[in-house]
Design an enzyme around this catalytic site. Structure first.
Site, PDB file in Angstrom:
ATOM      1  N   ASP A 123      36.440  35.476  37.569  1.00 18.52           N
ATOM      2  CA  ASP A 123      37.223  36.715  38.261  1.00 18.52           C
ATOM      3  C   ASP A 123      37.552  36.338  39.663  1.00 18.52           C
ATOM      4  OD1 ASP A 123      38.504  38.979  38.221  1.00 18.52           O
ATOM      5  OD2 ASP A 123      36.579  40.257  37.498  1.00 18.52           O
ATOM      6  N   GLU A 167      42.265  34.209  42.431  1.00 21.52           N
ATOM      7  CA  GLU A 167      43.468  33.953  43.284  1.00 21.52           C
ATOM      8  C   GLU A 167      43.339  33.754  44.440  1.00 21.52           C
ATOM      9  OE1 GLU A 167      42.832  37.752  42.477  1.00 21.52           O
ATOM     10  OE2 GLU A 167      43.013  36.938  40.311  1.00 21.52           O
ATOM     11  N   ASP A 191      44.533  42.876  35.762  1.00 21.61           N
ATOM     12  CA  ASP A 191      44.007  44.291  35.452  1.00 21.61           C
ATOM     13  C   ASP A 191      45.031  45.156  35.495  1.00 21.61           C
ATOM     14  OD1 ASP A 191      41.366  43.370  36.134  1.00 21.61           O
ATOM     15  OD2 ASP A 191      41.538  43.939  38.184  1.00 21.61           O
TER      16      ASP A 191
END
Length: 818
Positions: free
Chosen positions: A421, A424, A494
């Site tokens: 997760d 980035e 998300d």
């Protein structure tokens, strides 16, 4: 004027975790006798292309293969040094023809021709027959001085001229809902939660451009030019590749940046997840419930906080008291033939061991990331800062430390996959000066967009060193060019739960796949339920969830996930309830399609194919499909047209209610040049037109291309429950067809050693004959004798046994008249 030009080109290749680093340095020296300096044109042909000076700019053209060309440009006198993080291909000797015609030099390989105007410096690309493909704009190269945290460098730009009606695709993942990227502008692209930057686009004309730069980048397409511009660069550095069609372009991009390895078979089954299962008993209990209901499932996902509080963020250890016996949890899951994927992050809390190891070595990036508060109350208490910081993935020692803790803290328990997760990573309270932060490879600005590539690559490379018995499987939220080589599937982030969002996922996934990264999915049901305050009690949301489940069946990863409310199938009722039955139907359909899906995944690995395919990939001659954002091919046989608007929810008074009284319909455009078969009814339909199809809650328009062979597997509870020893083979006439059934050991890397089998099926449409060729290859546990049950264009997933024609197969060629 007297001018002397010397160009030096020297590759240096040191190791970086099996990743090739290429350092290119071009120095231009000059002597001028006049005060007002102007640079004359100068060039020389080289073994791999040409180099010289044109329009006061140094250039180098280098053929990496007959299909791939690298172009480097710098201001004269500016040294060019770069590290190639995406490109791993080394140039191969390529036979070239060269010539000079006036102010133009020409270079030709067996596949493409290049011309360079020595006055303007502009380059044009043509196919081997001389048909124009792409050209740079005259004076389209731009260099502006830029101070990058004390390093004197450049902001670089290059403009191209495209045909007026030319469609282009790719650029990674952007959630605007468009398929073609014409007339689009993306400013200062940086990796984000739902945005994945891949500075690569390809054209319907069969070429691609990879802009090899890792800093914030702008793409702009306007009638007068198509521009690529990056904040930081020692020069313009891009690759032109020609593949004649979309599959060919993708093959060239993967040749340049790496091939996609095989995922395990079980990853193509159904996955259940939520934010978050709070105890190990809850996690195991969800899998157990699916088994009790008889609903197929292969994967269960453990989200965050199994490590405890936010100060222990991503310790990569089970420190939460509610996960006190992780080995038992894994044993319980594996005994039920399930697999566990677990959440890991790119950041660490200040009380974790990795943080304490990395901090003194300056391996942490000092900017705010999730979670910002050490308190778990909501809204967060910002007067208790968490101190969580991302780590410097560009540093090989830091990647080593990361894996060491991951291996000792989690992998030792037999965990099957990594949910990486925030790759980035999350960049909260953003300040422009954060980009000045120093990383192992220079400023963060310089390498910003390659963060997910380096982090995901570190886990893949290290696990491959530890074992070849378990294939690496990574689910990640972000991606960059070349990430396909690291066993990673990217999900769309998300996203919110809405019909509009669902509609946008289709072109989002297609453009991502067209960026040469083949594995992508979206959270089934959407992540945030903010639009639906009644959550699962909202009839419209239940309808949306059913439709999203149908779409998810035809994506590379089928994973139900979300926040705000649980998403397990039993939360939507029981057998006999419309939404429950629709979800169960499509989960079962997914498992029946596993032989088709797994064979398609082999086509991705072995032949650089794609699983989600924009219609133009297979039907580019039909201009009507160049910009259809809501339909696609799943593999090369199935055309999917998901329902992305509400049909069965109406407002009754002040409340919404389900209304299944009237059956609605949806139109589908079927590409020209083929006949098509309605998957559900078997009805034959001509291509080149729109057709309408009724779409009750458990039906979406699904068509099989005429000239297809499809294998259908058994009904199972998990992917490997039954052998494929009594498989149905479906023939859809209308053209000759071929299909390769691929099989291996399902979850190791022995296939890389040639331990797999292929069975090729060929349909002769004129003769009405199906030929099953000699089996090629072998592997441990392979079926040596089996039965194939043959049928022509059946209706639905359950075939009338009376229509089947059985044939015994022992690996030797056999032909059957149908």
């Amino acid at each position: 004027m007297v001018l002397r030009v010397v160009l030096c080109y020297k590759p240096i290749i040191p190791p970086l975790l099996k990743m090739t680093k290429l350092f290119f340095k071009a120095a231009v020296l000059f002597i001028a006798v006049y005060p007002a300096i102007s640079f004359a044109q100068s060039y020389q042909f080289t073994a791999s292309g040409a180099k010289g000076v044109a329009n006061n700019q140094a250039f180098e053209i280098q053929f990496y293969s007959p299909n791939i060309v690298r172009v480097i440009k710098t201001p004269v006198g500016h040294a060019f040094v770069t590290e190639n993080l995406s490109v791993i291909k080394k140039p191969v000797a390529t036979a070239l023809k060269t010539a000079k015609n006036g102010d133009q030099i020409n270079l030709s390989s067996s596949q493409i021709k290049i011309t360079l105007n020595l006055k303007s410096g502009a380059i044009a690309y043509l196919d081997k027959n001389g048909m124009p493909l792409l050209r740079e704009k005259a004076d389209g190269a731009s260099f502006k001085p830029f101070d990058d945290a004390g390093n004197k460098t450049l902001t670089v730009s290059q403009s191209f001229i495209l045909d007026k009606d030319e469609a282009i695709y790719g650029l990674g993942q952007h959630q605007r809902g468009n398929l073609s990227q014409r007339n689009q502008t993306y400013k200062n692209m940086m990796q984000g939660n739902t945005e994945d930057v891949v500075p690569f686009f390809q054209s319907v004309k069969g070429y691609g451009i990879f802009w090899d730069n890792y800093s914030p980048t702008t793409f702009s397409d306007k009638p007068e030019e198509t521009l690529l511009s990056s904040d930081v660069g020692e020069g313009i550095d891009y690759y032109f590749m020609y593949g004649s069609n979309a599959d060919g372009v993708i093959a060239q991009m993967r040749d340049l940046t790496g091939q996609a390895p095989m995922f395990p078979l079980w990853t193509y089954g159904f996955w259940q997840s939520k934010e978050r299962y709070k105890t190990q008993d809850e996690t195991v209990g969800v899998l157990k419930k699916y088994r009790e209901l008889g609903v197929p499932i292969d994967g269960i996902v453990q989200d965050w906080q199994y490590w405890g509080n936010n100060y222990l963020w991503n310790s990569m250890e089970f420190l939460n008291v509610d996960f006190s016996n992780p080995q038992k949890m894994m044993s319980d899951i594996h005994k039920m033939n399930g697999h566990l994927m677990i959440s890991i992050w790119s950041s660490f809390g200040p009380q974790t061991k990795p943080y304490r190891d990395m901090k003194p070595k300056n391996m942490l990036l000092d900017f705010n990331t999730w979670p910002e508060s050490g308190s778990e109350l909501w809204p967060p208490k910002m007067d208790y800062p968490s101190g969580v910081r991302p780590y410097d993935v560009y540093n090989p020692e830091a990647r080593e430390i990361y894996w060491d803790y991951l291996n000792k803290g989690l992998f030792k328990f037999g965990i099957d996959g990594w949910w990486m997760d925030s790759t980035e990573p999350d960049h909260l309270s953003f300040k422009p000066t954060d980009l000045d932060l120093k990383t192992h490879l220079g400023s963060f600005r310089k390498v910003r967009n390659a963060y997910p590539l380096m982090g995901v690559g570190g886990v893949y490379d290290h696990q491959r060193k530890v074992t070849s018995d378990k294939r690496v499987f990574i689910l990640t939220r972000s991606a960059f060019a070349g990430q396909q080589r690291y066993g990673a599937n990217t999900w769309s982030g998300d996203i919110t739960s809405s019909w509009e969002t669902l509609q946008k996922q289709i072109p989002t996934g297609l453009n991502f796949s067209l960026s040469a990264i083949p594995y992508w999915n979206a959270d089934i049901g959407g992540f945030f339920l903010s639009k639906y305050p009644r959550k699962l009690e909202d009839p419209e949301y239940r309808e949306l969830y059913a439709r999203w489940m149908e779409f998810g069946t035809f994506t590379p990863l089928m994973r139900s996930h979300g926040a705000d409310a649980p998403r397990e199938i039993y939360q939507f009722g029981k057998k006999g309830d419309k939404v429950y039955d629709a979800a169960e139907k499509y989960i079962n359909l997914r498992y029946r399609l596993l032989p088709y899906i797994y064979s398609t995944s082999w086509d991705v690995t072995a032949h650089q194919s794609s699983m989600m395919r924009a219609l133009f990939m297979d039907f580019s001659a039909d201009k009507n499909v160049w910009d259809i954002p809501g339909e696609y091919m799943f593999g090369k046989s199935l055309l999917v047209n998901p329902v992305t608007s509400s049909m069965y929810t109406k407002v009754a008074g002040r409340d919404k209610a389900e209304d299944f009284g009237a059956v609605k319909s949806q139109e589908t455009y079927l590409p020209a040049g083929r006949v098509w078969y309605d998957f559900w009814s078997g009805q034959k339909v001509a291509g080149g037109k729109k057709v309408s199809r009724e779409t009750p809650l458990d039906i979406i328009p699904l068509y099989v291309k005429g000239g297809s062979i499809m294998p259908i597997g058994p009904k199972v509870q998990y992917s490997s429950e039954k052998n494929w020893d009594n498989m149905e083979i479906r023939v859809y006439p209308g053209a000759d067809a071929d299909f390769t059934l691929y099989e291996d050991e399902n979850d190791n890397y022995n296939y890389e050693k040639g331990q797999y089998s292929e069975i090729v099926f060929h349909w002769d449409d004129k003769k009405g004959t199906l030929t099953i060729a000699d089996r090629k290859g072998a592997f441990k546990g392979m079926l040596t004798n089996r039965t194939f049950n043959l049928t022509v264009a059946p209706a639905g997933i359950v075939t009338d046994a009376g229509k089947l024609k059985s044939v015994s197969y022992s690996g030797k060629k056999v032909s059957i008249k149908l």
